[in-house]
Design a protein around this motif. Structure first.
Motif, mmCIF file in Angstrom:
data_model
loop_
_atom_site.group_PDB
_atom_site.id
_atom_site.type_symbol
_atom_site.label_atom_id
_atom_site.label_comp_id
_atom_site.label_asym_id
_atom_site.label_seq_id
_atom_site.Cartn_x
_atom_site.Cartn_y
_atom_site.Cartn_z
ATOM 1 N N THR A 3 0.844 -1.188 0.000
ATOM 2 C CA THR A 3 0.000 0.000 0.000
ATOM 3 C C THR A 3 0.873 1.229 0.000
ATOM 4 O OG1 THR A 3 -0.104 0.008 2.413
ATOM 5 C CG2 THR A 3 -1.879 -1.129 1.231
ATOM 6 N N LYS A 4 0.339 2.317 -0.513
ATOM 7 C CA LYS A 4 1.041 3.593 -0.466
ATOM 8 C C LYS A 4 0.680 4.302 0.831
ATOM 9 C CE LYS A 4 1.259 3.926 -5.449
ATOM 10 N NZ LYS A 4 1.015 4.736 -6.633
ATOM 11 N N ALA A 5 1.356 5.423 1.088
ATOM 12 C CA ALA A 5 1.128 6.131 2.350
ATOM 13 C C ALA A 5 -0.353 6.458 2.532
ATOM 14 C CB ALA A 5 1.969 7.398 2.403
ATOM 15 N N THR A 6 -1.012 6.888 1.478
ATOM 16 C CA THR A 6 -2.446 7.136 1.571
ATOM 17 C C THR A 6 -3.220 6.324 0.550
ATOM 18 O OG1 THR A 6 -2.548 8.955 -0.032
ATOM 19 C CG2 THR A 6 -1.947 9.515 2.227
ATOM 20 N N GLY A 7 -2.584 5.873 -0.519
ATOM 21 C CA GLY A 7 -3.289 5.192 -1.593
ATOM 22 C C GLY A 7 -3.865 6.148 -2.613
ATOM 23 N N THR A 8 -3.770 7.448 -2.379
ATOM 24 C CA THR A 8 -4.301 8.455 -3.290
ATOM 25 C C THR A 8 -3.162 9.321 -3.814
ATOM 26 O OG1 THR A 8 -6.391 8.523 -2.068
ATOM 27 C CG2 THR A 8 -5.938 10.359 -3.555
ATOM 28 N N LEU A 22 -2.665 33.359 0.670
ATOM 29 C CA LEU A 22 -1.703 32.287 0.426
ATOM 30 C C LEU A 22 -2.162 31.446 -0.757
ATOM 31 C CD1 LEU A 22 -2.907 29.286 1.727
ATOM 32 C CD2 LEU A 22 -2.842 30.770 3.733
ATOM 33 N N SER A 23 -1.214 30.715 -1.308
ATOM 34 C CA SER A 23 -1.517 29.727 -2.344
ATOM 35 C C SER A 23 -1.292 28.349 -1.731
ATOM 36 C CB SER A 23 -0.625 29.926 -3.570
ATOM 37 O OG SER A 23 -0.947 31.136 -4.226
ATOM 38 N N PHE A 24 -2.372 27.605 -1.578
ATOM 39 C CA PHE A 24 -2.298 26.295 -0.941
ATOM 40 C C PHE A 24 -2.028 25.223 -1.983
ATOM 41 C CE2 PHE A 24 -4.372 22.271 -0.035
ATOM 42 C CZ PHE A 24 -3.834 21.944 1.211
ATOM 43 N N GLU A 25 -1.083 24.335 -1.678
ATOM 44 C CA GLU A 25 -0.807 23.161 -2.516
ATOM 45 C C GLU A 25 -0.584 21.969 -1.595
ATOM 46 O OE1 GLU A 25 2.243 21.531 -6.002
ATOM 47 O OE2 GLU A 25 2.365 23.609 -5.277
ATOM 48 N N GLY A 26 -1.441 20.979 -1.692
ATOM 49 C CA GLY A 26 -1.317 19.808 -0.840
ATOM 50 C C GLY A 26 -0.051 19.028 -1.117
ATOM 51 N N ASP A 27 0.554 18.464 -0.070
ATOM 52 C CA ASP A 27 1.752 17.642 -0.237
ATOM 53 C C ASP A 27 1.388 16.360 -0.983
ATOM 54 O OD1 ASP A 27 2.999 19.578 1.235
ATOM 55 O OD2 ASP A 27 3.049 18.411 3.093
ATOM 56 N N ALA A 28 2.310 15.900 -1.825
ATOM 57 C CA ALA A 28 2.029 14.752 -2.696
ATOM 58 C C ALA A 28 1.649 13.500 -1.918
ATOM 59 C CB ALA A 28 3.246 14.474 -3.578
ATOM 60 N N LEU A 43 -12.680 14.471 0.165
ATOM 61 C CA LEU A 43 -11.502 14.895 -0.588
ATOM 62 C C LEU A 43 -10.642 15.701 0.370
ATOM 63 C CD1 LEU A 43 -14.038 14.674 -2.563
ATOM 64 C CD2 LEU A 43 -12.888 16.345 -3.990
ATOM 65 N N ILE A 44 -9.444 15.224 0.660
ATOM 66 C CA ILE A 44 -8.619 15.839 1.698
ATOM 67 C C ILE A 44 -7.205 16.051 1.195
ATOM 68 C CG2 ILE A 44 -7.666 15.547 4.024
ATOM 69 C CD1 ILE A 44 -10.063 13.817 4.699
ATOM 70 N N ALA A 45 -6.633 17.216 1.516
ATOM 71 C CA ALA A 45 -5.226 17.489 1.238
ATOM 72 C C ALA A 45 -4.637 18.253 2.416
ATOM 73 C CB ALA A 45 -5.060 18.297 -0.046
ATOM 74 N N THR A 46 -3.365 17.983 2.709
ATOM 75 C CA THR A 46 -2.658 18.622 3.816
ATOM 76 C C THR A 46 -1.305 19.123 3.343
ATOM 77 O OG1 THR A 46 -3.713 17.103 5.390
ATOM 78 C CG2 THR A 46 -1.778 18.303 6.163
ATOM 79 N N HIS A 47 -0.938 20.302 3.809
ATOM 80 C CA HIS A 47 0.402 20.848 3.566
ATOM 81 C C HIS A 47 1.092 21.018 4.913
ATOM 82 C CE1 HIS A 47 3.774 23.077 2.100
ATOM 83 N NE2 HIS A 47 3.392 24.212 2.657
ATOM 84 N N MET A 138 -6.322 10.415 -7.954
ATOM 85 C CA MET A 138 -6.424 9.062 -8.488
ATOM 86 C C MET A 138 -6.204 8.059 -7.364
ATOM 87 S SD MET A 138 -6.747 6.928 -11.048
ATOM 88 C CE MET A 138 -6.476 7.889 -12.545
ATOM 89 N N GLY A 139 -7.132 7.121 -7.225
ATOM 90 C CA GLY A 139 -6.964 6.043 -6.263
ATOM 91 C C GLY A 139 -7.624 6.326 -4.935
ATOM 92 N N LEU A 140 -8.159 5.289 -4.303
ATOM 93 C CA LEU A 140 -8.786 5.422 -2.999
ATOM 94 C C LEU A 140 -7.757 5.211 -1.902
ATOM 95 C CD1 LEU A 140 -12.131 3.509 -3.599
ATOM 96 C CD2 LEU A 140 -11.621 5.936 -3.933
ATOM 97 N N SER A 141 -8.030 5.753 -0.737
ATOM 98 C CA SER A 141 -7.042 5.803 0.327
ATOM 99 C C SER A 141 -6.857 4.449 1.011
ATOM 100 C CB SER A 141 -7.423 6.857 1.363
ATOM 101 O OG SER A 141 -7.435 8.141 0.764
ATOM 102 N N THR A 142 -5.664 4.265 1.563
ATOM 103 C CA THR A 142 -5.288 3.033 2.233
ATOM 104 C C THR A 142 -6.275 2.700 3.340
ATOM 105 O OG1 THR A 142 -2.966 3.397 1.754
ATOM 106 C CG2 THR A 142 -3.469 1.959 3.601
ATOM 107 N N GLY A 143 -6.517 1.417 3.510
ATOM 108 C CA GLY A 143 -7.512 0.954 4.460
ATOM 109 C C GLY A 143 -8.804 0.623 3.760
ATOM 110 N N LEU A 144 -8.984 1.217 2.577
ATOM 111 C CA LEU A 144 -10.132 0.917 1.750
ATOM 112 C C LEU A 144 -9.725 0.145 0.507
ATOM 113 C CD1 LEU A 144 -11.861 4.395 1.990
ATOM 114 C CD2 LEU A 144 -12.395 2.351 3.302
ATOM 115 N N THR A 145 -8.499 0.336 0.049
ATOM 116 C CA THR A 145 -8.026 -0.332 -1.149
ATOM 117 C C THR A 145 -6.600 -0.822 -0.938
ATOM 118 O OG1 THR A 145 -9.401 1.038 -2.586
ATOM 119 C CG2 THR A 145 -7.578 -0.093 -3.621
ATOM 120 N N ALA A 146 -6.390 -2.121 -1.093
ATOM 121 C CA ALA A 146 -5.035 -2.673 -1.111
ATOM 122 C C ALA A 146 -4.513 -2.588 -2.534
ATOM 123 C CB ALA A 146 -5.050 -4.120 -0.640
ATOM 124 N N GLN A 147 -3.257 -2.202 -2.686
ATOM 125 C CA GLN A 147 -2.660 -2.022 -4.005
ATOM 126 C C GLN A 147 -1.468 -2.964 -4.134
ATOM 127 O OE1 GLN A 147 -1.823 2.198 -4.107
ATOM 128 N NE2 GLN A 147 -3.901 2.676 -4.755
#
Length: 287
Positions: A3-8, A22-28, A43-47, A138-147
């Protein structure tokens, strides 16, 4: 299980003015996309900032959002879509809630594209304006989708369409297996990615979606929400086949899938493109 850190993956940006500029850009590695237990889409993003501080945005879209890859518009209001923008202020976290605005969103169950703007308030006097908002996830978050990384092949021949050439030959393969904890139907997604020559940032993706309750090996794709063929050209374009057939060699599972397909995609009512022959064989790469 891999799995990825978030899956998304993807991008989430917005310009903020008013009480804050400010100009907000979520961390990858801080993107999330998932349905909650009520079926509403988050839909969630954090910087992240120094000193354990952060900026963050959370948009909640009602569960009735069609997963058809077409654009749908929701206002930000009680009973519709919700938006919260949070940031550190005066040694604490201030969360601004949208009081007006709207989001235009398209989603096919795995790839989401949205544009949004809003006015938001924290208390009665602190106000911000959010403009030029964009999410491409792209992609659903970890815990909901195993990749699971996979080996094998996923090839197709296109006639027309946004793919730049007739031959699609995947260079990266993946198997996704969902676990929605009973609040959404579970499914497998067998995915292959082809990158344009000279354009490494442009990703072409074919996804073969098979619901976990599906039986049988031959499946008509017309009006079929349990078995689908999807094509995405990231960023910006997503299509679901509206006709065609998927023929599996045997029942699929977390470890493997193989078969053939042909299908038709409609960019609009008068402009269609096709996969005239598709062939795939994916096997999960063991740990």
């Amino acid at each position: 299980m891999h799995t990825k850190a978030t899956g998304t993956q993807g991008a989430f940006t917005v310009d903020v003015t008013g009480q804050h500029t400010l100009s907000f850009e979520g961390d990858a590695d801080e993107m999330q996309l998932y349905p909650d237990r009520d079926g509403n889409w988050n839909l969630i993003a954090t910087h992240r900032l120094p000193g354990d501080k952060y900026q963050g945005i959370n948009i909640i879209v009602p569960s009735d959002l069609p997963l058809d890859g077409k654009k749908h518009t929701y206002p930000f209001a009680v009973g519709a879509a919700l938006l919260h923008f949070s940031l550190f202020e005066n040694q604490g976290v201030a969360t601004y809630a949208a009081t007006s605005g709207e989001i235009e969103i398209s989603f096919d169950g795995m790839h989401l594209v949205a544009e949004f703007s809003a006015s938001a308030e924290f208390g009665s006097k602190q106000k911000i304006t959010l403009s030029n908002g964009m999410a491409d996830l792209m992609g659903l978050s970890t815990g909901l989708t195993a990749q699971y990384p996979a080996k094998g092949n996923l090839n197709a021949t296109f006639q027309g369409g946004p793919h730049p050439g007739p031959r699609f030959e995947a260079t990266e393969l993946r198997i996704d297996s969902s676990n929605f904890e009973e609040h959404r139907p579970d499914r497998w997604i067998f995915m292959g990615e082809h990158k344009d020559e000279g354009l490494p940032a442009v990703r072409n993706i074919i996804s073969i979606v098979v619901g976990k309750t599906v039986t049988g090996l031959n499946h008509d794709l017309a009006g079929n929400n349990q078995v689908r063929i999807q094509y995405q050209r990231v960023p910006g374009l997503a299509f679901t086949a509206d006709a065609g057939e998927l023929r599996l060699n045997k029942a699929v599972d977390d470890d493997q899938a193989s078969g053939t397909f042909y299908c038709t995609f409609n960019k609009d009512k008068s402009d269609e493109f096709k996969v005239v022959d598709g062939l795939f064989s994916l096997v999960k790469v063991s740990d």
